[in-house]
Design a protein around this motif. Structure first.
Motif, mmCIF file in Angstrom:
data_model
loop_
_atom_site.group_PDB
_atom_site.id
_atom_site.type_symbol
_atom_site.label_atom_id
_atom_site.label_comp_id
_atom_site.label_asym_id
_atom_site.label_seq_id
_atom_site.Cartn_x
_atom_site.Cartn_y
_atom_site.Cartn_z
ATOM 1 N N GLY B 168 0.789 -1.235 0.000
ATOM 2 C CA GLY B 168 0.000 0.000 0.000
ATOM 3 C C GLY B 168 0.815 1.276 0.000
ATOM 4 O O GLY B 168 0.272 2.350 0.287
ATOM 5 N N GLY B 192 -8.066 -7.307 -0.217
ATOM 6 C CA GLY B 192 -7.306 -6.141 -0.640
ATOM 7 C C GLY B 192 -7.070 -6.069 -2.129
ATOM 8 O O GLY B 192 -6.753 -7.077 -2.760
ATOM 9 N N SER B 199 -6.112 -2.949 -10.365
ATOM 10 C CA SER B 199 -7.214 -2.048 -10.028
ATOM 11 C C SER B 199 -7.736 -1.391 -11.300
ATOM 12 O O SER B 199 -8.944 -1.330 -11.560
ATOM 13 N N LEU B 325 -14.725 -3.141 -1.709
ATOM 14 C CA LEU B 325 -13.891 -3.174 -2.915
ATOM 15 C C LEU B 325 -14.668 -2.771 -4.175
ATOM 16 O O LEU B 325 -14.069 -2.547 -5.229
ATOM 17 N N ILE B 328 -13.561 0.382 -6.096
ATOM 18 C CA ILE B 328 -12.107 0.556 -6.266
ATOM 19 C C ILE B 328 -11.694 0.305 -7.716
ATOM 20 O O ILE B 328 -11.832 -0.804 -8.234
ATOM 21 N N GLU B 332 -6.594 2.837 -7.867
ATOM 22 C CA GLU B 332 -6.703 2.946 -6.411
ATOM 23 C C GLU B 332 -6.493 1.572 -5.765
ATOM 24 O O GLU B 332 -6.885 0.549 -6.318
ATOM 25 N N ASN B 333 -5.863 1.564 -4.608
ATOM 26 C CA ASN B 333 -5.736 0.353 -3.801
ATOM 27 C C ASN B 333 -6.723 0.420 -2.642
ATOM 28 O O ASN B 333 -7.164 1.507 -2.266
ATOM 29 N N ALA B 334 -7.061 -0.724 -2.072
ATOM 30 C CA ALA B 334 -7.921 -0.729 -0.886
ATOM 31 C C ALA B 334 -7.601 -1.940 -0.040
ATOM 32 O O ALA B 334 -7.292 -3.015 -0.557
ATOM 33 N N THR B 348 -11.387 -0.118 6.741
ATOM 34 C CA THR B 348 -10.977 -0.028 5.340
ATOM 35 C C THR B 348 -10.082 1.183 5.120
ATOM 36 O O THR B 348 -10.383 2.275 5.604
ATOM 37 N N ARG B 350 -8.146 3.152 1.884
ATOM 38 C CA ARG B 350 -8.012 3.175 0.431
ATOM 39 C C ARG B 350 -7.320 4.440 -0.062
ATOM 40 O O ARG B 350 -7.341 5.476 0.603
#
Lengths: 377, 377
Positions: B168, B192, B199, B325, B328, B332-334, B348, B350
């Motif tokens: 992340g 994740g 993504s 998710l 997303i 973007e990451n989450a 969470t 993100r």
């Protein structure tokens, strides 16, 4: 090496020689929901932390009625009944005198009270040589002058002021912001749902509940204060928004936070709690119309704290599905930070923003931030 | 007080007497995108941090071709050209010898290389008395034995091993998990999206792009590696999932991470990059059918790492609008953590999970975690 530095140096050498764990001496004021939960967590994690060479000792527990203190660390097995049995009167000055005399290596004062007065003693607590960790928002929402004094004195004393749980309970908000800004990032915008009750109430509106129904449900479930105006008035959110704005470098007073009223102008929100509750259904058509109009645009209503164009505000926002606050309901909190680096996609943190266990865990995390091995290598 | 403890005690007393800032001596290996950005950030923030009584000095910068070192701290104004002009060969042992001889108070080794070999030296670096901070995932994804050795040696040496940016980038993942677990929380599930390229690719599918189009776009924008199979194969996500699982106490090897293949069984993903790219359109109907079926259920496809029922996996998930998710995409990451306390609503986090500036800022944050005033009060 002589005098007081000598004492410390002896302790350092001793620690090193025995390859002991780094000690943290915790002084907990307030043993209610959060403080009590914290003490239970410390009791339950003590052994595990020792394997990581962290020796966490609770040296004092104090409430309004009594306190107990033991330089070697209290046995926490039955701390509740022990505390009840204690006849020692709570005496902050006594604690500070003890710390200045005994010079524990890493003493931390944990304010788990809701006291409006105790924060006035923080400067003296730093001067006595203690770190401070607290979920109590009071100190950070007093005047900007006091806010700065706290930091100046803490820095000068080489002590840490830790208040991760001032906003978002155990969610990693303050530490994240401090790391961003210390590395040179800057806040360009903020949107946050920082109240469980308001998260619940406005979430119920999307689901078709009337406003009065949503508020009454939230009150019945004890999500709101007994007087829901304490929640809907937005002052608690304003304090949290202020703390975030100040973290971002804004020099603001609580009076500078613009609170946009939730109720329409012609609604009379004065009078007794009962009168207010009885009047609530008068708001239903107002909110129903608002929600119907928003639904056509696929938007929802969220009550948030926000920072835009240098101004810090509290009020209702209309947000669509692309907005990180759109799915936030059911008491969930969310913090959306737009920064120079997190742009155009913001950094978002969401989850429970209240509750004794997660708040205590956040305070526990703050306590552990004081661990350091720097000088023993 | 005598011998080596005496030296340290003198420094402590000196610091205290002059009310100096806490020093951090940084040794940066690797000055590419992340390392370079970190050095720029340190240069730009040095003055500001001094006002907070933190004195951050870069003592060494090393690349494969050359290094430069100055006990008093390098002048970073023109570090790029200075480094280019340096004729000193990079010599890790020389750096370690220097640290053991000069005994700086708070030396930290920052591995900003992509080296597979340097992590093998981490144990020696700890033993020389340095903290380590690194975005390099290598050390934490080697064998469980090595993973444990790192922690044992770091703890015994009273040094910190900091790797927030292993997953992340600058998002606060590792520190958050460590705080949760140290306070007694436990992981019950994790989901994740930990790859910007994946993504992007799966987000484009919801928007109606064909699979081949989505992959080619991501490749053109340089979101994927030159060979997109390096992304779609899931190994990078598997390493990150492994690091999170290990953080949660799972004793797993990288081979234990179950990688569910993205491609249908009859698709041949072997051969040259060009052959793979040319074959991509053969996947379009497979994914188009999948997406059409999901659309009926109002779901989307996300490629994620996840931990469920004690198993750590990588693969495609079908998620509806209530899942964190779901929104997303766009790189973007989450990170979605279900724990004993964050239940039923997860915690969470993100935002961008890659990029030189946010990653460098995350490393900067790790460096600042070594600051402590403990013994100077």
């Amino acid at each position: 090496i002589s005098g007081e530095y000598g004492d410390i140096a002896v302790k350092v050498a001793h620690l090193f020689f025995f390859n002991q764990a780094q000690s943290i001496e915790v002084f907990v004021f307030g043993a209610g929901a959060i403080g009590g939960c914290l003490l239970d967590q410390i009791r339950d994690q003590k052994e595990e932390l020792l394997t990581q060479k962290i020796d966490i000792k609770v040296v004092a527990i104090a409430t309004v009625s009594s306190m107990m203190m033991d330089e070697q660390g209290l046995d926490l097995t039955n701390w509740r009944s022990d505390l009840e049995a204690s006849t020692t009167e709570t005496n902050l000055q006594g604690v500070l005198d003890f710390v200045q005399a005994a010079k524990p290596l890493n003493p931390i004062f944990v304010d788990c009270t809701a006291s409006d007065d105790l924060p006035n003693q923080y400067l003296d607590i730093f001067k006595a040589g203690m770190h401070i960790a607290t979920p109590n928002k009071r100190a950070n929402s007093l005047s900007m002058d006091f806010y700065k004094s706290l930091r100046t004195v803490a820095n000068t004393q080489h002590r840490r002021f830790l208040y991760e749980t001032n906003v978002g309970a155990g969610l990693p908000i303050i530490d994240t912001l401090q790391n961003l800004f210390k590395s040179g990032d800057s806040l360009t915008g903020f949107y946050g749902i920082m109240s469980g009750s308001l998260s619940y109430i406005f979430g119920r509106l999307d689901e078709g509940a009337s406003f009065s129904q949503a508020v009454l449900e939230a009150r019945e479930k004890k999500f709101t204060e007994p007087d829901p105006r304490d929640d809907l008035g937005g002052m608690d959110v304003a304090r949290k928004a202020l703390i975030i704005a100040r973290e971002a470098g804004y020099e603001l007073e609580i009076e500078d936070v613009i609170i946009n009223r939730v109720f329409p102008e012609d609604f009379d929100d004065t009078g007794s709690v009962d009168a207010f509750i009885q009047n609530l259904p008068k708001l239903d058509s107002y909110f129903a119309e608002k929600m119907a109009a928003l639904k056509k645009e696929n938007k929802v209503l969220r009550m948030a704290g926000f920072i835009e164009d240098g101004k810090c505000s509290v009020g209702m926002l209309e947000v669509g599905p692309e907005h990180p606050l759109y799915p936030i309901k059911d008491c969930e909190n969310a913090f959306v930070f737009h920064t120079a680096r997190y742009n155009p996609i913001p950094l978002t943190i969401r989850g429970y923003g209240a509750g004794a266990a997660v708040t205590a865990a956040g305070v526990f995390g703050d306590i552990l931030r004081t661990v350091s091995w720097n000088l023993e290598a």
